[in-house]
Write a protein that holds these residues in place. Structure first.
Motif: not given
Length: 161
Positions: A43-63
């Motif tokens: 959340t940001a200021h108690n409001v839910a964030l619409s988010g996701s992530f990917e784990v790429l090439h066995d070493r990168f986290i993309v948020i």
């Protein structure tokens, strides 16, 4: 609120964190599970964030966050940072070393400290055409066009002189 990354707009804001080593399949599975929980409650200021992530090439986290709905705040970014620090400790890995540069050597992804990367550039063992990972990009759309690019097109070019 967690959404699949494909559901987020191309203008979504991203942060890329790079592991100092390749993550195992089991580590990636556990990390994905923990990331999904974190993003679902983020959340940001108690409001839910619409988010996701990917784990790429066995070493990168993309948020990712779709800021057209709710923008990230300093506190929400701190929550993410603290979550990743906790994961570092549990996994015995470092996601925060910004002086470790990733590049492609044929099909392999290699990491070097900035000073060693610079030495290899000056020695001609790496060139302006070497593909580097520009982890400073800020939009989801840039993953396709500005993340894996030649040194000469990235911030890394300052080391070419």
């Amino acid at each position: 609120m967690y959404l699949p990354s494909t559901a987020l707009s191309e203008s979504s804001r991203i942060w890329i964190y790079q592991s100092d080593r390749e993550l195992t399949t089991e580590e990636q599975s556990n990390l994905r599970s923990e990331l999904e929980k974190f993003v679902s409650e983020w959340t940001a200021h108690n409001v839910a964030l619409s988010g996701s992530f990917e784990v790429l090439h066995d070493r990168f986290i993309v948020i990712m966050i779709d800021e057209s709905k709710t923008s990230a705040s300093g506190c929400s970014i701190d929550k993410c940072f603290n979550f990743l620090k906790k994961m570092e400790s549990q996994m015995n890995v470092n996601f925060m070393n910004r002086l470790l540069l990733a590049y492609k050597d044929q099909d392999a992804i290699k990491l070097l400290p900035k000073n060693k990367f610079e030495e290899l550039l000056k020695a001609g063992q790496l060139t302006e055409e070497t593909i580097v990972f520009n982890n400073l990009i800020e939009k989801k759309s840039e993953l396709k066009t500005k993340w894996q690019i030649p040194v000469k097109e990235s911030w890394h070019k300052i080391m070419l002189s």
